[in-house]
Enzyme design. Structure first.
Site, mmCIF file in Angstrom:
data_model
loop_
_atom_site.group_PDB
_atom_site.id
_atom_site.type_symbol
_atom_site.label_atom_id
_atom_site.label_comp_id
_atom_site.label_asym_id
_atom_site.label_seq_id
_atom_site.Cartn_x
_atom_site.Cartn_y
_atom_site.Cartn_z
ATOM 1 N N ASP A 168 15.550 -12.337 4.345
ATOM 2 C CA ASP A 168 14.498 -11.908 3.433
ATOM 3 C C ASP A 168 13.255 -11.698 4.290
ATOM 4 O OD1 ASP A 168 12.431 -11.586 1.658
ATOM 5 O OD2 ASP A 168 12.836 -13.402 0.496
ATOM 6 N N SER A 223 6.848 6.758 4.680
ATOM 7 C CA SER A 223 7.213 7.581 3.517
ATOM 8 C C SER A 223 6.195 8.666 3.235
ATOM 9 C CB SER A 223 7.337 6.696 2.271
ATOM 10 O OG SER A 223 7.652 7.474 1.135
ATOM 11 N N TYR A 255 4.218 0.757 -2.977
ATOM 12 C CA TYR A 255 4.994 1.361 -1.901
ATOM 13 C C TYR A 255 4.101 2.205 -0.995
ATOM 14 C CZ TYR A 255 8.926 4.132 0.044
ATOM 15 O OH TYR A 255 9.834 4.748 0.849
ATOM 16 N N LYS A 302 3.454 1.428 2.987
ATOM 17 C CA LYS A 302 4.000 2.359 3.974
ATOM 18 C C LYS A 302 2.916 2.999 4.830
ATOM 19 C CE LYS A 302 8.412 1.965 3.240
ATOM 20 N NZ LYS A 302 9.313 1.435 4.288
#
Length: 267
Positions: free
Chosen positions: A64, A149, A162, A166
């Site tokens: 993790d 991304s 996100y 990123k």
């Protein structure tokens, strides 16, 4: 063939999707691999599959990477098994376990989800990079590939957690590239477009938006993780990359040129 012979690559999020595709491409070129994934079962299956098919050494561990101790344990395991890590691919990503389903909006993003995104999307890479740096510096050779991304670059709506993670990762990549260039360590980012399990899930839930995105893709299709993303990662992991660092490589069939209409319907 054998462009990565005698190299050891550590890849996170390697149980499926882009991580597995990159692992397979590296294995085809002779690399030894340490695979890590939060899902122990898929990670073990990927490791066994790749070892059997390509005849290379493959170790693996459940990790993790949102936890600093887990990242250090992952790297320590790879070093104990192989004695070195030459190539690091930071690819792992996933929503927080227990997070509410749906999209992440700026005005409703919780502290828990924001903190998770920072840790799994950017800090995990920092921790892994710090852990492999001493060996890379000592040998005067290293490759770091961070999966970023287009969502972040173009600030697409409804994925703020996100996006920000990123883009932080992309800045980390460039900063490390500047500082570590003198040690022969090249650090680059890939913004991929690939038909992964996550993409298929999105396309099923948002078929109209997925179709619109494909229409705007100059090559007209979503990339294949092993062939398309893995091929680009192979270059960045190889000796041929010796004078390339601090770059963002858009491996997306040209979607970044004019952008794509990412605008999923909220439910």
């Amino acid at each position: 063939m054998n462009r990565l012979q005698d190299r050891v690559a550590l890849i996170t999020g390697a149980g499926a999707g882009i991580g597995k595709g990159v692992a397979r491409r590296f294995a085809a070129e002779g690399a030894s691999l340490w695979l890590a994934d939060i899902n122990a079962e898929t990670c073990a299956a990927a490791a066994h599959e790749i070892s059997e098919e390509f005849g290379v050494q493959v170790g693996y561990s459940a990790a993790d990477v949102s936890e600093h101790a887990a990242v250090q344990t992952m790297v320590d395991a790879a070093l104990a098994h192989f004695g070195r890590v030459d190539i690091l691919v930071n690819n792992a990503w996933g929503r927080r376990p227990g997070a509410k389903p749906g999209f992440a909006q700026v005005e409703t993003l919780s502290d828990l989800d924001a903190d998770w995104a920072w840790r799994i999307g950017a800090q995990s890479a920092l921790w892994a990079m710090q852990a492999v740096f001493p060996g890379m510096k000592q040998r005067g050779w290293g490759r770091v590939i961070n999966m970023c991304s287009l969502n972040g670059v173009n600030a697409h709506p409804y994925s703020v957690d996100y996006n920000m993670a990123k883009e932080a990762l992309r800045t980390l990549t460039r900063s490390a590239a500047r500082e570590w260039a003198a040690h022969g360590i090249c650090c680059n980012a890939i913004c991929p477009g690939a038909a992964t399990e996550a993409y298929q899930k999105f396309a099923t839930a948002q078929p109209e938006n997925a179709a619109d995105m494909l229409r705007m893709n100059p090559m007209g299709y979503m990339g294949e993780p092993e062939r398309d993303i893995g091929g680009a990662a192979l270059f960045l992991a190889s000796d041929d990359c010796c004078y390339v660092t601090g770059n963002t490589l858009f491996v997306d069939g040209g979607s970044h040129i004019n952008g794509v209409p990412w605008l999923p319907k909220q439910k």
